[in-house]
Design a protein around this motif. Sequence first.
Motif, PDB file in Angstrom:
ATOM      1  N   ASP A  24       0.798  -1.216   0.000  1.00  0.00           N
ATOM      2  CA  ASP A  24       0.000   0.000   0.000  1.00  0.00           C
ATOM      3  C   ASP A  24       0.834   1.270   0.000  1.00  0.00           C
ATOM      4  N   ARG A  25       2.162   1.167   0.032  1.00  0.00           N
ATOM      5  CA  ARG A  25       3.009   2.349   0.052  1.00  0.00           C
ATOM      6  C   ARG A  25       2.847   3.130  -1.250  1.00  0.00           C
ATOM      7  N   LYS A  26       2.299   4.306  -1.125  1.00  0.00           N
ATOM      8  CA  LYS A  26       2.022   5.124  -2.307  1.00  0.00           C
ATOM      9  C   LYS A  26       3.321   5.737  -2.823  1.00  0.00           C
ATOM     10  N   GLU A  27       3.508   5.692  -4.133  1.00  0.00           N
ATOM     11  CA  GLU A  27       4.709   6.257  -4.733  1.00  0.00           C
ATOM     12  C   GLU A  27       4.587   7.776  -4.836  1.00  0.00           C
ATOM     13  N   VAL A  28       5.692   8.464  -4.557  1.00  0.00           N
ATOM     14  CA  VAL A  28       5.746   9.916  -4.657  1.00  0.00           C
ATOM     15  C   VAL A  28       6.992  10.305  -5.437  1.00  0.00           C
ATOM     16  N   ASP A  29       6.959  11.489  -6.031  1.00  0.00           N
ATOM     17  CA  ASP A  29       8.107  11.966  -6.790  1.00  0.00           C
ATOM     18  C   ASP A  29       9.276  12.323  -5.872  1.00  0.00           C
ATOM     19  N   ILE A  53       4.936  20.996  -7.679  1.00  0.00           N
ATOM     20  CA  ILE A  53       4.678  19.831  -6.821  1.00  0.00           C
ATOM     21  C   ILE A  53       3.728  18.857  -7.505  1.00  0.00           C
ATOM     22  N   LEU A  54       2.687  19.398  -8.131  1.00  0.00           N
ATOM     23  CA  LEU A  54       1.654  18.555  -8.729  1.00  0.00           C
ATOM     24  C   LEU A  54       1.967  18.166 -10.174  1.00  0.00           C
ATOM     25  N   GLY A  55       3.100  18.649 -10.694  1.00  0.00           N
ATOM     26  CA  GLY A  55       3.406  18.415 -12.098  1.00  0.00           C
ATOM     27  C   GLY A  55       4.401  17.301 -12.373  1.00  0.00           C
ATOM     28  N   GLY A  56       4.806  16.564 -11.330  1.00  0.00           N
ATOM     29  CA  GLY A  56       5.747  15.473 -11.527  1.00  0.00           C
ATOM     30  C   GLY A  56       5.089  14.240 -12.107  1.00  0.00           C
ATOM     31  N   SER A  57       5.861  13.180 -12.273  1.00  0.00           N
ATOM     32  CA  SER A  57       5.338  11.968 -12.900  1.00  0.00           C
ATOM     33  C   SER A  57       4.227  11.327 -12.061  1.00  0.00           C
ATOM     34  N   HIS A  58       4.330  11.440 -10.740  1.00  0.00           N
ATOM     35  CA  HIS A  58       3.278  10.908  -9.867  1.00  0.00           C
ATOM     36  C   HIS A  58       2.287  11.989  -9.430  1.00  0.00           C
ATOM     37  N   TRP A  96       5.328  13.146   8.135  1.00  0.00           N
ATOM     38  CA  TRP A  96       5.184  12.958   6.693  1.00  0.00           C
ATOM     39  C   TRP A  96       3.749  13.218   6.238  1.00  0.00           C
ATOM     40  N   THR A  97       3.628  14.159   5.319  1.00  0.00           N
ATOM     41  CA  THR A  97       2.333  14.604   4.815  1.00  0.00           C
ATOM     42  C   THR A  97       2.329  14.535   3.294  1.00  0.00           C
ATOM     43  N   LEU A  98       1.294  13.955   2.746  1.00  0.00           N
ATOM     44  CA  LEU A  98       1.180  13.815   1.295  1.00  0.00           C
ATOM     45  C   LEU A  98       0.607  15.094   0.699  1.00  0.00           C
ATOM     46  N   LEU A  99       1.350  15.681  -0.245  1.00  0.00           N
ATOM     47  CA  LEU A  99       0.886  16.861  -0.966  1.00  0.00           C
ATOM     48  C   LEU A  99       0.530  16.424  -2.377  1.00  0.00           C
ATOM     49  N   ASP A 100      -0.745  16.119  -2.583  1.00  0.00           N
ATOM     50  CA  ASP A 100      -1.206  15.590  -3.865  1.00  0.00           C
ATOM     51  C   ASP A 100      -2.327  16.412  -4.469  1.00  0.00           C
ATOM     52  N   LYS A 155      14.845  27.541  -3.807  1.00  0.00           N
ATOM     53  CA  LYS A 155      15.332  26.227  -3.387  1.00  0.00           C
ATOM     54  C   LYS A 155      14.274  25.155  -3.611  1.00  0.00           C
ATOM     55  N   LEU A 156      13.048  25.436  -3.218  1.00  0.00           N
ATOM     56  CA  LEU A 156      11.977  24.449  -3.387  1.00  0.00           C
ATOM     57  C   LEU A 156      11.745  24.127  -4.860  1.00  0.00           C
ATOM     58  N   LEU A 157      11.788  25.146  -5.712  1.00  0.00           N
ATOM     59  CA  LEU A 157      11.606  24.907  -7.137  1.00  0.00           C
ATOM     60  C   LEU A 157      12.692  23.974  -7.678  1.00  0.00           C
ATOM     61  N   GLN A 158      13.932  24.204  -7.261  1.00  0.00           N
ATOM     62  CA  GLN A 158      15.025  23.360  -7.727  1.00  0.00           C
ATOM     63  C   GLN A 158      14.885  21.932  -7.199  1.00  0.00           C
ATOM     64  N   GLU A 159      14.459  21.790  -5.950  1.00  0.00           N
ATOM     65  CA  GLU A 159      14.335  20.455  -5.371  1.00  0.00           C
ATOM     66  C   GLU A 159      13.204  19.669  -6.013  1.00  0.00           C
ATOM     67  N   VAL A 160      12.079  20.319  -6.223  1.00  0.00           N
ATOM     68  CA  VAL A 160      10.953  19.618  -6.831  1.00  0.00           C
ATOM     69  C   VAL A 160      11.272  19.251  -8.277  1.00  0.00           C
ATOM     70  N   ALA A 161      11.970  20.159  -8.985  1.00  0.00           N
ATOM     71  CA  ALA A 161      12.321  19.903 -10.381  1.00  0.00           C
ATOM     72  C   ALA A 161      13.541  18.998 -10.513  1.00  0.00           C
ATOM     73  N   ASP A 162      14.244  18.749  -9.398  1.00  0.00           N
ATOM     74  CA  ASP A 162      15.436  17.896  -9.386  1.00  0.00           C
ATOM     75  C   ASP A 162      16.513  18.426 -10.304  1.00  0.00           C
ATOM     76  N   VAL A 163      16.899  19.687 -10.064  1.00  0.00           N
ATOM     77  CA  VAL A 163      17.996  20.279 -10.816  1.00  0.00           C
ATOM     78  C   VAL A 163      19.038  20.797  -9.834  1.00  0.00           C
ATOM     79  N   GLY A 164      20.258  20.896 -10.321  1.00  0.00           N
ATOM     80  CA  GLY A 164      21.337  21.382  -9.475  1.00  0.00           C
ATOM     81  C   GLY A 164      22.634  21.362 -10.234  1.00  0.00           C
ATOM     82  N   PRO A 165      23.719  21.800  -9.604  1.00  0.00           N
ATOM     83  CA  PRO A 165      25.001  21.883 -10.293  1.00  0.00           C
ATOM     84  C   PRO A 165      25.598  20.519 -10.555  1.00  0.00           C
TER      85      PRO A 165
END
Length: 299
Positions: free
Chosen positions: A19-24, A62-67, A89-93, A222-232
């Motif tokens: 039942d573990r729900k997948e998250v990005d 947040i809502l635009g990822g694959s999951h 832990w809180t689900l943001l869906d 910072k949040l935008l970079q983390e959610v989009a998974d970008v960095g140096p």
Amino acid sequence: MRMLLALLLLLALPAAAQDRKEVDLALALGIDISGSIDPDEAKLQREGYVQAFRDPVIKKAILGGSHGRIAVAYYEWSDAWVQRLLIDWTLLDSEAAIDAFTTQLANAPISIARRTSISGAIRYAIPLFGRSPYEAERKVLDISGDGSNNDGGLVTDMRYEALKERIVINGLPIMNDRPNPFGFPSEADLDKYYLHCVTGGPRSFVEVATNFEDFPRAVRKKLLQEVADVGPHFGPVSDFDIALGPLPDGTQLAQSGRRPVRGEDDYTKFVRPEYELGCDIGERRSREFWQRRFGVTPD
């Protein structure tokens, strides 16, 4: 035959595992509440996160990822054994879930403690990720604070333990230009300290807040970079290096790299070169300050 075997293995798993729900992304936010931060500055930090999560661009990311969902936990830290979990832990869906999270965060009481133990904050996060009820494609720990480690174990030791668990660590140092209430001077090299001693893992990065008033801007970026998974790009040579365009809000990133992170990758390899002043500089400065000022060293 293989399909039948896979089905049998799936049925053999505990119901909770199935039942573990997948998250990005599983994102743990660790916020400094040590004695160098006064109540007004602590409030600015809190409001910075509340404003960022209420931003329409952040919500869209947040809502635009694959999951289409991420999981977030928020805790505050100070001394080596002082960590306080404000939101587990809180689900943001959905936008409604994000709004509920920000309301809960905005209404939580603000407190201040004493010492600065980044190592304790990292140590606390490792089992926090371990008991997450979600299956995350990425695990990211975000540490924000205005001072270097001066309590508990060495920060690099705990960073290594987190990286072994495939937890990426990003940093948000606050360049506080005033002495703390005890007279301890500000640290002009805090951004370098965070970069070399605190952060680690694929695409880990530091986003600097030039002061507490700049904190909301830094949190948002910072949040935008983390959610989009970008960095140096750094660390082992990548076979996949591209120049990224602007973030969804138009923020232009510098040349960055994305590298496919395979299951066998060793995250402990993704750290910057050793800091020239040593990653125990916070402990040494603290001992020297207390000895010079009061003739004693802290416990």
